[in-house]
Write a protein that holds these residues in place. Sequence first.
Motif, PDB file in Angstrom:
ATOM      1  N   GLU A  37      -9.702  -6.193  59.606  1.00 50.64           N
ATOM      2  CA  GLU A  37     -10.033  -5.000  60.399  1.00 50.64           C
ATOM      3  C   GLU A  37      -9.008  -4.854  61.533  1.00 50.64           C
ATOM      4  O   GLU A  37      -9.353  -5.006  62.708  1.00 50.64           O
ATOM      5  CB  GLU A  37     -11.439  -5.121  60.983  1.00 50.64           C
ATOM      6  CG  GLU A  37     -12.534  -5.226  59.941  1.00 50.64           C
ATOM      7  CD  GLU A  37     -13.917  -5.249  60.576  1.00 50.64           C
ATOM      8  OE1 GLU A  37     -14.327  -4.192  61.104  1.00 50.64           O
ATOM      9  OE2 GLU A  37     -14.565  -6.296  60.550  1.00 50.64           O
ATOM     10  N   ASN A  95     -21.188  -4.101  64.621  1.00 51.60           N
ATOM     11  CA  ASN A  95     -20.388  -4.919  63.722  1.00 51.60           C
ATOM     12  C   ASN A  95     -20.262  -6.305  64.367  1.00 51.60           C
ATOM     13  O   ASN A  95     -19.333  -6.570  65.130  1.00 51.60           O
ATOM     14  CB  ASN A  95     -19.016  -4.278  63.514  1.00 51.60           C
ATOM     15  CG  ASN A  95     -18.186  -5.003  62.473  1.00 51.60           C
ATOM     16  OD1 ASN A  95     -18.399  -6.181  62.199  1.00 51.60           O
ATOM     17  ND2 ASN A  95     -17.230  -4.303  61.889  1.00 51.60           N
ATOM     18  N   THR A 222     -13.468   5.939  69.065  1.00 51.58           N
ATOM     19  CA  THR A 222     -13.537   7.279  68.497  1.00 51.58           C
ATOM     20  C   THR A 222     -12.156   7.773  68.082  1.00 51.58           C
ATOM     21  O   THR A 222     -11.973   8.318  66.987  1.00 51.58           O
ATOM     22  CB  THR A 222     -14.158   8.264  69.509  1.00 51.58           C
ATOM     23  OG1 THR A 222     -15.460   7.799  69.878  1.00 51.58           O
ATOM     24  CG2 THR A 222     -14.274   9.656  68.905  1.00 51.58           C
ATOM     25  N   LYS A 225     -11.021   6.307  64.992  1.00 58.34           N
ATOM     26  CA  LYS A 225     -11.846   6.721  63.865  1.00 58.34           C
ATOM     27  C   LYS A 225     -12.519   5.524  63.184  1.00 58.34           C
ATOM     28  O   LYS A 225     -12.538   5.398  61.956  1.00 58.34           O
ATOM     29  CB  LYS A 225     -11.016   7.523  62.855  1.00 58.34           C
ATOM     30  CG  LYS A 225     -10.457   8.815  63.430  1.00 58.34           C
ATOM     31  CD  LYS A 225      -9.692   9.617  62.398  1.00 58.34           C
ATOM     32  CE  LYS A 225      -9.180  10.927  63.002  1.00 58.34           C
ATOM     33  NZ  LYS A 225      -8.420  11.740  62.017  1.00 58.34           N
ATOM     34  N   LEU A 226     -13.084   4.642  64.020  1.00 55.08           N
ATOM     35  CA  LEU A 226     -13.827   3.514  63.488  1.00 55.08           C
ATOM     36  C   LEU A 226     -15.210   3.959  63.049  1.00 55.08           C
ATOM     37  O   LEU A 226     -15.716   4.991  63.497  1.00 55.08           O
ATOM     38  CB  LEU A 226     -13.943   2.414  64.543  1.00 55.08           C
ATOM     39  CG  LEU A 226     -12.625   1.822  65.071  1.00 55.08           C
ATOM     40  CD1 LEU A 226     -12.920   0.742  66.114  1.00 55.08           C
ATOM     41  CD2 LEU A 226     -11.782   1.256  63.940  1.00 55.08           C
ATOM     42  N   ASP A 227     -15.845   3.179  62.187  1.00 52.94           N
ATOM     43  CA  ASP A 227     -17.189   3.533  61.738  1.00 52.94           C
ATOM     44  C   ASP A 227     -18.199   3.327  62.859  1.00 52.94           C
ATOM     45  O   ASP A 227     -17.879   2.781  63.925  1.00 52.94           O
ATOM     46  CB  ASP A 227     -17.583   2.715  60.500  1.00 52.94           C
ATOM     47  CG  ASP A 227     -17.557   1.219  60.760  1.00 52.94           C
ATOM     48  OD1 ASP A 227     -18.312   0.746  61.620  1.00 52.94           O
ATOM     49  OD2 ASP A 227     -16.771   0.515  60.099  1.00 52.94           O
ATOM     50  N   GLU A 228     -19.434   3.736  62.613  1.00 46.78           N
ATOM     51  CA  GLU A 228     -20.466   3.726  63.662  1.00 46.78           C
ATOM     52  C   GLU A 228     -20.732   2.333  64.213  1.00 46.78           C
ATOM     53  O   GLU A 228     -20.800   2.132  65.427  1.00 46.78           O
ATOM     54  CB  GLU A 228     -21.764   4.319  63.113  1.00 46.78           C
ATOM     55  CG  GLU A 228     -22.889   4.378  64.132  1.00 46.78           C
ATOM     56  CD  GLU A 228     -24.141   5.037  63.579  1.00 46.78           C
ATOM     57  OE1 GLU A 228     -25.238   4.640  63.995  1.00 46.78           O
ATOM     58  OE2 GLU A 228     -24.011   5.937  62.735  1.00 46.78           O
ATOM     59  N   LYS A 229     -20.879   1.349  63.324  1.00 49.89           N
ATOM     60  CA  LYS A 229     -21.160  -0.011  63.776  1.00 49.89           C
ATOM     61  C   LYS A 229     -20.017  -0.568  64.612  1.00 49.89           C
ATOM     62  O   LYS A 229     -20.237  -1.214  65.643  1.00 49.89           O
ATOM     63  CB  LYS A 229     -21.421  -0.920  62.571  1.00 49.89           C
ATOM     64  CG  LYS A 229     -22.781  -0.713  61.928  1.00 49.89           C
ATOM     65  CD  LYS A 229     -23.068  -1.821  60.914  1.00 49.89           C
ATOM     66  CE  LYS A 229     -24.500  -1.709  60.399  1.00 49.89           C
ATOM     67  NZ  LYS A 229     -24.822  -2.820  59.451  1.00 49.89           N
ATOM     68  N   SER A 230     -18.787  -0.330  64.173  1.00 50.94           N
ATOM     69  CA  SER A 230     -17.630  -0.842  64.915  1.00 50.94           C
ATOM     70  C   SER A 230     -17.481  -0.126  66.254  1.00 50.94           C
ATOM     71  O   SER A 230     -17.055  -0.739  67.242  1.00 50.94           O
ATOM     72  CB  SER A 230     -16.354  -0.671  64.079  1.00 50.94           C
ATOM     73  OG  SER A 230     -16.412  -1.457  62.905  1.00 50.94           O
ATOM     74  N   THR A 231     -17.832   1.142  66.303  1.00 49.93           N
ATOM     75  CA  THR A 231     -17.766   1.888  67.558  1.00 49.93           C
ATOM     76  C   THR A 231     -18.749   1.319  68.578  1.00 49.93           C
ATOM     77  O   THR A 231     -18.427   1.158  69.756  1.00 49.93           O
ATOM     78  CB  THR A 231     -18.072   3.385  67.315  1.00 49.93           C
ATOM     79  OG1 THR A 231     -17.096   3.910  66.423  1.00 49.93           O
ATOM     80  CG2 THR A 231     -18.030   4.166  68.619  1.00 49.93           C
ATOM     81  N   VAL A 289     -18.857   9.640  65.010  1.00 50.11           N
ATOM     82  CA  VAL A 289     -17.435   9.480  64.683  1.00 50.11           C
ATOM     83  C   VAL A 289     -17.104  10.328  63.482  1.00 50.11           C
ATOM     84  O   VAL A 289     -17.851  10.318  62.500  1.00 50.11           O
ATOM     85  CB  VAL A 289     -17.146   7.992  64.396  1.00 50.11           C
ATOM     86  CG1 VAL A 289     -15.679   7.803  64.092  1.00 50.11           C
ATOM     87  CG2 VAL A 289     -17.544   7.143  65.581  1.00 50.11           C
TER      88      VAL A 289
END
Length: 289
Positions: A37, A95, A222, A225-231, A289
Amino acid sequence: MESNLLSAVFLPLALFIIMMGMGLGLKIVDFQRILIEPKGVFFGLIAQLIILPIIGFLLAGMFSLTPELAVGVVILAACPGGATSNVISYLLRGNVALSVTLTAISSLITIITIPLVINLGMQTFMATDTALQLPILKTIIQIAVIIFIPIVLGMLVNYYRPKLASKLEKIVKWLSLFFLGLIIFGLLVKGRADLLPNFLQVGGVTLSLNLVTMFLGYTLATLAKLDEKSTKTITVEVGIQNGTLAITIASVLLNSPTMAIPAGIYSLLMFVTSAGFALLVRNRKVISV
């Protein structure tokens, strides 16, 4: 709780247990996650290790603080992440693997960066008091002892006794919050006569540090453009500082309870802002996101 007992015995012991608990959940593969990642790890580390100290210096200079309290803010900004941020990321269903990876890598790097940032803070805000400057090599060794050794011990248990490590990790995660609460309680009892003046003086700067860095983490995640959990995780990892480590450095290595005040006040406020962030996430008013 007596001052010498708190600073000389309980603080180092609590931090040792907390960092070992973090090691219990680590594997070598977690350090390789930068290849799995890269965006999340890259942006998280840049924010934690470079942007955070800069924000700390700016806020310490903007608010009317004594030199010792200003340095205390810098110390806090130089101590990113920690077991507390891992627990909060877990509770927010973020995450967790990314959270642990960021904490693990930043913990190792800050062995070197913390003494450099603190010395710069002392030169900036306490230019006339050179006696308090940290000896770089000695401080690196001291921080390595309280960070690196317990993490490695935890990882060794995880490697040779993974089932035991899994059971212990779940317990230590919650013990970490208990230890942090007990440390804060001890500091508040010790300085109860000055609690209100201290809160009025550093409450604004520590709350600003918390909110500004959480917003920064969310914005970076944001934009990446990371996914929701990573954000969620980047928001927490960038916005939640390692108050226990900051208190230990100020109280033990620098022998300055005054410099520990910002970290103590911050550690109270961060639970309130984390709860607020959790409510926003639950209501889906944030993280789109």
